[in-house]
Every structure is written in C-alpha cells, then in structure tokens.
Design an enzyme around this catalytic site. Structure first.
Site, PDB file in Angstrom:
ATOM      1  N   GLU A 200       0.862  -1.185   0.000  1.00 22.07           N
ATOM      2  CA  GLU A 200       0.000   0.000   0.000  1.00 22.07           C
ATOM      3  C   GLU A 200       0.895   1.230   0.000  1.00 22.07           C
ATOM      4  O   GLU A 200       1.648   1.448   0.952  1.00 22.07           O
ATOM      5  CB  GLU A 200      -0.874   0.073   1.256  1.00 22.07           C
ATOM      6  CG  GLU A 200      -1.914  -0.996   1.411  1.00 22.07           C
ATOM      7  CD  GLU A 200      -2.702  -0.775   2.702  1.00 22.07           C
ATOM      8  OE1 GLU A 200      -2.809   0.383   3.170  1.00 22.07           O
ATOM      9  OE2 GLU A 200      -3.188  -1.765   3.268  1.00 22.07           O
TER      10      GLU A 200
ATOM     11  N   ASP B 152      -6.100   6.947  10.905  1.00 23.19           N
ATOM     12  CA  ASP B 152      -4.727   6.630  11.295  1.00 23.19           C
ATOM     13  C   ASP B 152      -4.374   7.230  12.645  1.00 23.19           C
ATOM     14  O   ASP B 152      -4.806   8.327  12.995  1.00 23.19           O
ATOM     15  CB  ASP B 152      -3.747   7.153  10.229  1.00 23.19           C
ATOM     16  CG  ASP B 152      -3.881   6.392   8.924  1.00 23.19           C
ATOM     17  OD1 ASP B 152      -3.842   5.153   8.978  1.00 23.19           O
ATOM     18  OD2 ASP B 152      -4.037   7.025   7.871  1.00 23.19           O
TER      19      ASP B 152
END
Length: 247
Positions: A35, A46
């Site tokens: 990724e 995140d």
C-alpha cells in the site's frame, strides 16, 4: 495456501527516492502487496504514528505526482495499491486517478473514508479501468451489513481488527465477523490495525493475510537510524511477520 502480507508505507516520507528503495526492498523480503499511502492533512483512520509521517511528507512538498513516479518504479515488481483519503483522489479526479492507476499497473485503491454507499457511485469507473476498490468490514458490522459490503468485493477484504485508529494495539475476537464474511463471499480476508511482530500470528488466525503499517512507520520515524538501517529494520520485521503468520 500461504497467508499474504500487505505492507503500508507513506509515499514521500521522507522523500520519493527513499520510498522507492524501501518499497522494492520490502517486496524482496516477504511483502506480497504494497500500500503506497498518499499523505493527507487529516488522516482520520490513522493513529499518531502514521499521522506524523503524513505531516512530514506534506511539509517536504509531497504532490500527487510523486505517487505516480513511485508507482512507475515499484508496480512492475511489487503488487501495488494506493491507500488514501477521498479528498486527494477527488481533487485529482476519480476518472484520472483510476486511469493513471491502470496505466501504471496499480491493482487497487483503499479509501477508508469512502463508505460503501458512496463507493458504488464509482463502481463502473473502477470496473472500466480494472482497478479493485477494497471493501472494509468492521467488527461492529451486522451480518446484513457485511452481506451488502462484501457482495461485490474484489482482491481482498480489509477487516479492521478493532474499532478505532491504526496502531492502537487493541484486541477483539474476530471469529464471528470472519464467519459472517465467509458466508457471503470467497474473497480473501486480510486483517489490519495493530498487526506487528508480536501480534501477527494471533491476528492471522482464521484469515488469509495481514496488513502492516504502523510497525514499519515506527521504524521510519526513528532519528537514530540511517536510511539504510531503516530499510534493513523494516525488511527484518516483514520477514518475521511473514514467517509467523504461516507457522
């Protein structure tokens, strides 16, 4: 079948050339798919580790063109996906994003803030350019919701290991949600959030692969390591995790 390791790194942290070197090295040391994270100023899914890397990359002048340049070097050698929040993709234009991805050999997009109900609006464009839109399933999803989300899932399903943000290290029993997914699709299931050398073996139980991000970024944020030492540390982590999930 061997369980797969997907690695996440932040594109442009600390610069484009380092990202290419790290990506290719990870591909040679157990990472099956990569990724390439697209830095964004408000990465809502995140935790502080990846957020910090996002911030530095943006401060260092990251532009969307950088992920194209990195992908041009990496995608022919390592299965590559783009992981990013919807806003940068929207600004570039989804049709443009998907066309560029296809041209470069990128195989999928991971967009954590694009819910299924909105993602279906782009289904034809994804299909036209032969790019997989990775579906997310959370432990809080009902069986009916899972059936809806995974019905057209491609490549793999991103099973969020717990409700919250990446890198938090929580733990939940995922047996029920995995069983629900299996009832509705044969698409492989990969678990992400909180996967590291210590947790990988347990997290991989009953699924087809794991997704690792914060464990790598933690190393990259260390100021006591040279670039080559950071790459070596990340590769050692990748090899260890790949071994442990397949024991």
């Amino acid at each position: 079948m061997e369980k797969q390791l997907v690695g996440y790194i932040t594109t442009g942290y600390p610069d484009k050339d380092f990202t290419i070197d790290l990506a290719l090295s990870l591909g040679e040391n157990g990472v099956d798919s990569l990724e390439l994270g697209i830095p964004f100023s408000d990465p809502v899914a995140d935790g502080p580790v990846i957020e910090a890397a996002n911030y530095v990359a943006l401060e260092n002048g990251f532009r969307f063109k950088d992920v194209l340049d990195v992908s041009r070097a990496v995608a022919p050698r390592v299965d590559t996906l783009w992981m990013g929040y919807f806003n940068p993709f929207y600004q570039f234009g989804m049709e443009n994003v998907l066309r560029e991805a296809n041209d470069l050999g990128v195989t999928g997009l991971i967009v954590p803030d694009l819910p299924h109900e909105e993602a279906v609006l782009y289904a034809d464009a994804f299909a036209k350019h032969r790019i997989s839109n990775i579906a997310f399933v959370a432990p809080t999803d009902t069986d009916e919701r899972i059936k809806t989300v995974v019905g057209s899932a491609q490549k793999f399903i991103y099973l969020v290991a717990y409700a919250g943000i990446t890198g938090a290290g929580k733990s939940e029993d995922l047996g029920g949600v995995v069983a629900s997914i299996r009832r509705h699709t044969q698409t492989p299931v990969y678990v992400g959030f909180g996967v590291n050398e210590q947790t990988a073996k347990a997290k991989a139980e009953g699924v087809d692969g794991v997704i690792v991000g914060s464990a790598f970024i933690n190393v990259l944020l260390r100021e006591d390591l040279s670039f080559s030492e950071k790459i070596n540390h990340c590769c050692a982590i990748a090899k260890t995790i790949k071994t442990r999930i397949n024991e």
